[in-house]
Write a protein that holds these residues in place. Sequence first.
Motif, mmCIF file in Angstrom:
data_model
loop_
_atom_site.group_PDB
_atom_site.id
_atom_site.type_symbol
_atom_site.label_atom_id
_atom_site.label_comp_id
_atom_site.label_asym_id
_atom_site.label_seq_id
_atom_site.Cartn_x
_atom_site.Cartn_y
_atom_site.Cartn_z
ATOM 1 N N TYR A 120 48.495 31.514 14.140
ATOM 2 C CA TYR A 120 49.828 31.782 14.670
ATOM 3 C C TYR A 120 50.833 31.343 13.601
ATOM 4 O O TYR A 120 51.194 30.170 13.514
ATOM 5 N N PRO A 121 51.287 32.265 12.738
ATOM 6 C CA PRO A 121 52.182 31.877 11.634
ATOM 7 C C PRO A 121 53.557 31.443 12.137
ATOM 8 O O PRO A 121 53.981 31.798 13.239
ATOM 9 N N ALA A 122 54.249 30.665 11.302
ATOM 10 C CA ALA A 122 55.602 30.199 11.623
ATOM 11 C C ALA A 122 56.519 31.383 11.882
ATOM 12 O O ALA A 122 56.501 32.385 11.162
ATOM 13 N N GLY A 123 57.301 31.262 12.943
ATOM 14 C CA GLY A 123 58.249 32.307 13.300
ATOM 15 C C GLY A 123 57.677 33.394 14.179
ATOM 16 O O GLY A 123 58.411 34.258 14.667
ATOM 17 N N GLN A 124 56.357 33.388 14.374
ATOM 18 C CA GLN A 124 55.712 34.427 15.178
ATOM 19 C C GLN A 124 55.598 33.992 16.637
ATOM 20 O O GLN A 124 55.504 32.800 16.940
ATOM 21 N N PRO A 125 55.595 34.956 17.573
ATOM 22 C CA PRO A 125 55.491 34.597 18.990
ATOM 23 C C PRO A 125 54.088 34.123 19.356
ATOM 24 O O PRO A 125 53.084 34.543 18.762
ATOM 25 N N LEU A 126 54.048 33.229 20.339
ATOM 26 C CA LEU A 126 52.788 32.789 20.919
ATOM 27 C C LEU A 126 52.466 33.664 22.129
ATOM 28 O O LEU A 126 53.333 34.386 22.634
ATOM 29 N N PRO A 127 51.222 33.639 22.605
ATOM 30 C CA PRO A 127 50.905 34.383 23.830
ATOM 31 C C PRO A 127 51.832 33.972 24.968
ATOM 32 O O PRO A 127 52.274 32.826 25.043
#
Length: 246
Positions: A26-33
């Motif tokens: 889960y890269p920085a700035g990306q949404p989580l589930p």
Amino acid sequence: MPQERAPAKYRLIADHLREGILSGDYPAGQPLPSEESLSKQFGVTRPTVRQAVAELRANGLVEVLMGRGMFVRSPHGRPSLTRPRGVRHELDGRFTEADGLRWENAEKPVATRTDAPLALADLLRIPPGEPLFTYQALQTADRGRLRQLHSTYVPFSALVGTKYEDEAPPPAPHLYEALTQLGHELDFTEYVRTRMPLPDQAQSLRLPEGVPLLHIFRVTHGNGTKPLALEEFHIPGDDVELMYRP
């Protein structure tokens, strides 16, 4: 030999997400589930998912953006709110907050007499137990979206020989106009620390579980070396940064 207790379900979710963040899945700035997908994946309720997310927010790994969802916090990302700190002396004589926000009291503050506890007495350079005029208020701005707890403390000894020996001084920032009228030239020093909120503070500020406070003391000095007053602020610390200008 006693059996080991199974980890709480929210802890399993938090560990799963933490591992994915630290590994780069889960890269920085990306949404989580989403809450819905995580609750289905782990067979739990949404409050359990929120408890896991609160732990990751407290660790500085996750941010929740209203209406958009949960995102991995970038170590270089900026909070959504920058609040300039300090006091401005306007041309008309008023004193205002440097953040330019229009803070309103949820209820009219009333002066009460309190005895200075050790921590406040140390900042005010007075003996512990000296009487103080005290004002405390929940304040809101931006149509209630922003909240802070604000207190004003004025030692009785700072008012000896003034009209405020017989009447309560006003709370800050009107207090500063009153002190100026008494002949003081004011300057201010702020001390900032972080801590976890007490339960009533978390409720008043509507803080999610695991979110810390910014705890700010502003000491007011006049013509002498002894402080004249003290302001105390409790501000949600999850998505704000403070800015001080010289």
